[in-house]
Design a protein around this motif. Sequence first.
Motif, mmCIF file in Angstrom:
data_model
loop_
_atom_site.group_PDB
_atom_site.id
_atom_site.type_symbol
_atom_site.label_atom_id
_atom_site.label_comp_id
_atom_site.label_asym_id
_atom_site.label_seq_id
_atom_site.Cartn_x
_atom_site.Cartn_y
_atom_site.Cartn_z
ATOM 1 N N GLY A 11 47.662 -4.619 51.908
ATOM 2 C CA GLY A 11 48.577 -5.580 52.582
ATOM 3 C C GLY A 11 50.089 -5.239 52.520
ATOM 4 O O GLY A 11 50.461 -4.007 52.714
ATOM 5 N N HIS A 12 50.561 -6.205 51.874
ATOM 6 C CA HIS A 12 52.255 -5.912 51.753
ATOM 7 C C HIS A 12 52.679 -4.947 50.816
ATOM 8 O O HIS A 12 52.086 -4.657 49.920
ATOM 9 N N THR A 13 53.574 -4.283 51.308
ATOM 10 C CA THR A 13 54.343 -3.511 50.352
ATOM 11 C C THR A 13 55.696 -4.065 49.871
ATOM 12 O O THR A 13 55.905 -4.006 48.394
ATOM 13 N N SER A 14 56.355 -5.113 50.410
ATOM 14 C CA SER A 14 57.095 -5.759 49.687
ATOM 15 C C SER A 14 56.519 -7.057 49.092
ATOM 16 O O SER A 14 55.482 -7.052 48.651
ATOM 17 N N HIS A 15 57.399 -7.921 48.941
ATOM 18 C CA HIS A 15 56.947 -9.440 48.309
ATOM 19 C C HIS A 15 56.652 -9.275 46.804
ATOM 20 O O HIS A 15 55.770 -9.820 46.318
ATOM 21 N N GLN A 16 57.357 -8.395 46.472
ATOM 22 C CA GLN A 16 57.188 -8.016 44.924
ATOM 23 C C GLN A 16 58.013 -8.630 43.673
ATOM 24 O O GLN A 16 57.507 -8.822 42.807
ATOM 25 N N ILE A 39 58.858 -14.066 51.770
ATOM 26 C CA ILE A 39 58.178 -15.621 52.345
ATOM 27 C C ILE A 39 57.537 -15.455 53.547
ATOM 28 O O ILE A 39 58.454 -15.111 54.255
ATOM 29 N N ASP A 40 56.388 -15.579 53.629
ATOM 30 C CA ASP A 40 55.864 -15.575 55.154
ATOM 31 C C ASP A 40 55.473 -16.928 55.543
ATOM 32 O O ASP A 40 55.122 -17.803 54.817
ATOM 33 N N ILE A 41 56.153 -17.212 56.700
ATOM 34 C CA ILE A 41 55.862 -18.543 57.177
ATOM 35 C C ILE A 41 55.264 -18.674 58.691
ATOM 36 O O ILE A 41 55.739 -17.659 59.678
ATOM 37 N N GLY A 45 54.207 -6.502 63.960
ATOM 38 C CA GLY A 45 53.401 -7.310 63.160
ATOM 39 C C GLY A 45 53.563 -8.863 63.225
ATOM 40 O O GLY A 45 52.670 -9.651 63.110
ATOM 41 N N HIS A 46 55.011 -9.039 63.106
ATOM 42 C CA HIS A 46 55.275 -10.601 63.063
ATOM 43 C C HIS A 46 55.048 -11.159 64.221
ATOM 44 O O HIS A 46 56.306 -11.824 64.676
ATOM 45 N N HIS A 47 54.173 -11.591 65.091
ATOM 46 C CA HIS A 47 53.998 -12.259 66.130
ATOM 47 C C HIS A 47 53.394 -13.591 65.954
ATOM 48 O O HIS A 47 53.681 -14.493 66.669
ATOM 49 N N TYR A 48 52.800 -13.964 64.645
ATOM 50 C CA TYR A 48 52.361 -15.138 64.376
ATOM 51 C C TYR A 48 53.038 -15.719 63.140
ATOM 52 O O TYR A 48 52.826 -16.941 62.820
ATOM 53 N N HIS A 49 53.792 -15.026 62.486
ATOM 54 C CA HIS A 49 54.654 -15.577 61.374
ATOM 55 C C HIS A 49 55.831 -14.802 61.372
ATOM 56 O O HIS A 49 56.181 -13.614 61.897
ATOM 57 N N MET A 50 56.937 -15.281 60.549
ATOM 58 C CA MET A 50 58.157 -14.940 60.255
ATOM 59 C C MET A 50 58.121 -14.397 58.731
ATOM 60 O O MET A 50 57.685 -15.213 58.068
ATOM 61 N N HIS A 51 58.806 -13.426 58.161
ATOM 62 C CA HIS A 51 59.085 -12.998 57.371
ATOM 63 C C HIS A 51 60.488 -13.343 56.519
ATOM 64 O O HIS A 51 61.251 -12.677 57.281
ATOM 65 N N VAL A 52 60.637 -14.208 55.841
ATOM 66 C CA VAL A 52 62.117 -14.543 55.411
ATOM 67 C C VAL A 52 62.286 -13.815 53.919
ATOM 68 O O VAL A 52 61.486 -13.854 53.085
#
Length: 278
Positions: free
Chosen positions: A106-111, A116-118, A202-209
């Motif tokens: 899955g994610h490469t970032s978020h480390q 934050i995914d909303i 990819g960010h069509h159902y969530h936003m990544h802040v």
Amino acid sequence: MKRWVVCLLVMSSLSYASPWERVSTPSTAPAQSVGHYANGCLIGGEALPLDGEGYQVLRSQNRRNFAHPSAIRFIEKLSRQTFATSHRRLLVADMSLPRGGQFSSGHTSHQTGLDIDIWLQLEATPWTKEQLQKPKPQSLVDLDYYTLKKDQWRPEHFELFKLTATQPDVARIFVHPVIKKQLCELEEGDTVWLQKVRPWWGHHYHMHVRLHCPEGSKDCRGQKAPPKGDGCGSELASWFPRSVPVEKPKKAVQTKPKPRPKKIMPPQCEPLIAQVSN
Ligand SMILES: [Zn+2]
């Protein structure tokens, strides 16, 4: 199922987990985001409480609801503000693991406890525990035609994006190009805040802040500011196909996924997983 079979299944699923996924608690030192969003860790992380005002946490069973304390305060405030004006709740999805670090998939970032995914469903009725554990995403974009699903779009979406992008803590928001286009079209005044809204697949159902490095995190590495301007012109156009409907790609030949290049982890991160790495 026999007990030994269950044990084997658990062991095999654990063996695919990264060392970071095998740690279930944050470390206790003062909070620090260390390294880069895609190669770092989180010291002194905090969990987003599961029962907050104006938000709900998705898939809490995955323990990805950890972040730097300043990011936790940020979500709490954003949710409160959104709920106060819209009476709709944010669905907060993945943030970071208890000590940040790499995911096995899955994610490469978020480390580093700053991503934050909303989800963009903006629920008026709270979801049940079952819905939260196995959530069903609802896209705002017709991916075949590259258009907005107008029946899914709400005026509150615009308000949420604008409120989020105008927070000083926010460095970037990643969202599907079709959603950025909608925001560009709706903004009738100053478009300066749209600079932070970055088109990304990819960010069509969530936003990544993505938040800036917090004060006091001296080993945190931020990112260059987005290009100047609101990005609503030729930059955004470059994300769109020249004609619609988009031709579906021919079935790709299955090839082995390329291994991710090995990154050198910041040395401050190693002690956080010392007990599970061996
Ligand atoms: Zn994300």
